[in-house]
Design a protein around this motif. Sequence first.
Motif, PDB file in Angstrom:
ATOM      1  N   TRP A 159      41.815  50.130  46.432  1.00  0.00           N
ATOM      2  CA  TRP A 159      41.923  49.510  47.554  1.00  0.00           C
ATOM      3  C   TRP A 159      43.370  49.654  48.178  1.00  0.00           C
ATOM      4  N   SER A 160      43.299  50.001  49.363  1.00  0.00           N
ATOM      5  CA  SER A 160      44.626  49.838  50.108  1.00  0.00           C
ATOM      6  C   SER A 160      44.056  49.538  51.577  1.00  0.00           C
ATOM      7  N   PHE A 161      45.033  48.898  52.352  1.00  0.00           N
ATOM      8  CA  PHE A 161      44.910  48.448  53.695  1.00  0.00           C
ATOM      9  C   PHE A 161      45.120  49.626  54.344  1.00  0.00           C
ATOM     10  N   SER A 162      44.068  49.915  55.339  1.00  0.00           N
ATOM     11  CA  SER A 162      44.066  50.950  56.291  1.00  0.00           C
ATOM     12  C   SER A 162      43.644  52.165  55.742  1.00  0.00           C
ATOM     13  N   SER A 163      43.373  52.512  54.088  1.00  0.00           N
ATOM     14  CA  SER A 163      43.257  53.653  53.866  1.00  0.00           C
ATOM     15  C   SER A 163      41.770  53.954  54.058  1.00  0.00           C
ATOM     16  N   MET A 164      41.387  55.338  53.962  1.00  0.00           N
ATOM     17  CA  MET A 164      39.987  55.592  54.445  1.00  0.00           C
ATOM     18  C   MET A 164      39.522  56.919  53.772  1.00  0.00           C
ATOM     19  N   THR A 165      39.617  57.212  52.467  1.00  0.00           N
ATOM     20  CA  THR A 165      39.175  58.198  51.945  1.00  0.00           C
ATOM     21  C   THR A 165      37.745  58.203  52.093  1.00  0.00           C
ATOM     22  N   ARG A 166      37.261  59.592  52.233  1.00  0.00           N
ATOM     23  CA  ARG A 166      35.877  59.669  52.442  1.00  0.00           C
ATOM     24  C   ARG A 166      35.051  60.192  51.019  1.00  0.00           C
ATOM     25  N   THR A 167      36.017  60.417  49.987  1.00  0.00           N
ATOM     26  CA  THR A 167      35.472  60.841  48.779  1.00  0.00           C
ATOM     27  C   THR A 167      35.811  59.835  47.752  1.00  0.00           C
ATOM     28  N   PRO A 168      34.518  59.220  47.018  1.00  0.00           N
ATOM     29  CA  PRO A 168      34.656  58.289  46.110  1.00  0.00           C
ATOM     30  C   PRO A 168      35.583  58.789  44.895  1.00  0.00           C
ATOM     31  N   GLN A 169      36.213  57.874  44.357  1.00  0.00           N
ATOM     32  CA  GLN A 169      37.440  58.033  43.209  1.00  0.00           C
ATOM     33  C   GLN A 169      38.476  58.781  43.623  1.00  0.00           C
ATOM     34  N   LYS A 170      38.660  59.110  44.862  1.00  0.00           N
ATOM     35  CA  LYS A 170      39.673  59.889  45.322  1.00  0.00           C
ATOM     36  C   LYS A 170      40.645  59.231  46.118  1.00  0.00           C
ATOM     37  N   GLY A 171      41.562  59.062  46.177  1.00  0.00           N
ATOM     38  CA  GLY A 171      42.407  58.337  47.372  1.00  0.00           C
ATOM     39  C   GLY A 171      42.204  56.707  47.264  1.00  0.00           C
ATOM     40  N   ARG A 172      42.303  56.025  48.160  1.00  0.00           N
ATOM     41  CA  ARG A 172      42.142  54.783  48.316  1.00  0.00           C
ATOM     42  C   ARG A 172      41.315  54.078  49.638  1.00  0.00           C
ATOM     43  N   ILE A 173      40.778  53.047  49.602  1.00  0.00           N
ATOM     44  CA  ILE A 173      39.820  52.802  50.936  1.00  0.00           C
ATOM     45  C   ILE A 173      40.047  51.454  51.039  1.00  0.00           C
ATOM     46  N   ALA A 174      39.911  50.895  52.347  1.00  0.00           N
ATOM     47  CA  ALA A 174      39.976  49.636  52.814  1.00  0.00           C
ATOM     48  C   ALA A 174      38.710  49.118  52.991  1.00  0.00           C
ATOM     49  N   CYS A 175      38.232  48.000  52.989  1.00  0.00           N
ATOM     50  CA  CYS A 175      37.113  47.353  53.089  1.00  0.00           C
ATOM     51  C   CYS A 175      36.169  47.693  54.126  1.00  0.00           C
ATOM     52  N   GLY A 176      36.714  47.702  55.263  1.00  0.00           N
ATOM     53  CA  GLY A 176      35.708  48.174  56.370  1.00  0.00           C
ATOM     54  C   GLY A 176      35.491  49.691  56.258  1.00  0.00           C
ATOM     55  N   TYR A 177      36.199  50.483  55.956  1.00  0.00           N
ATOM     56  CA  TYR A 177      35.999  52.089  55.784  1.00  0.00           C
ATOM     57  C   TYR A 177      35.145  52.147  54.553  1.00  0.00           C
ATOM     58  N   PHE A 178      34.798  51.078  53.448  1.00  0.00           N
ATOM     59  CA  PHE A 178      33.935  51.204  52.443  1.00  0.00           C
ATOM     60  C   PHE A 178      32.580  50.999  53.034  1.00  0.00           C
TER      61      PHE A 178
END
Length: 163
Positions: A17-36
Amino acid sequence: MNTIATEIFPYWYGTKWSFSSMTRTPQKGRIACGYFITNVLTDVGFNIPRIKWAQSASEVFIKILSKKEIKRFMNKPITDVEEYLINSGNGLYLVGLDSHTGFIYVDQNKVRFIHADYYEPEKGVVSEKLNSYSPIAHSKYRVIGKLMSDLMIVSWLKNERIS
């Protein structure tokens, strides 16, 4: 709905998790709750405004997707929420909290909260019990909407934009 819970969510587990992160690829990068939330819905074929919804208050898209099947809890114990969900039946729900969002999956009286966990950002996307050490257990406000209404399914089948 079982496919989302058993086949789509597991790909995302552990995505940090990271605030405002928006990876489109699971397990790569980080993601915020809304983008998940919006990534999962987009990946299973719903034609939604992914970025706009990911950046909005979760109640906005919960109202659009769930129509009449919405329940709000204000300053209620998590046991009241769990009882409501079990009585509402098996299915996939969206939940908006004070400052977070996630999915709830109910199957045979088992209730799980699936979300990009900002309490433990390195754990990232997880599935946990409602009463675990998590944002849903500590939130004062919860809005819950059941997914996969007839209207939502028709929009999905016709690939109609839901906005």
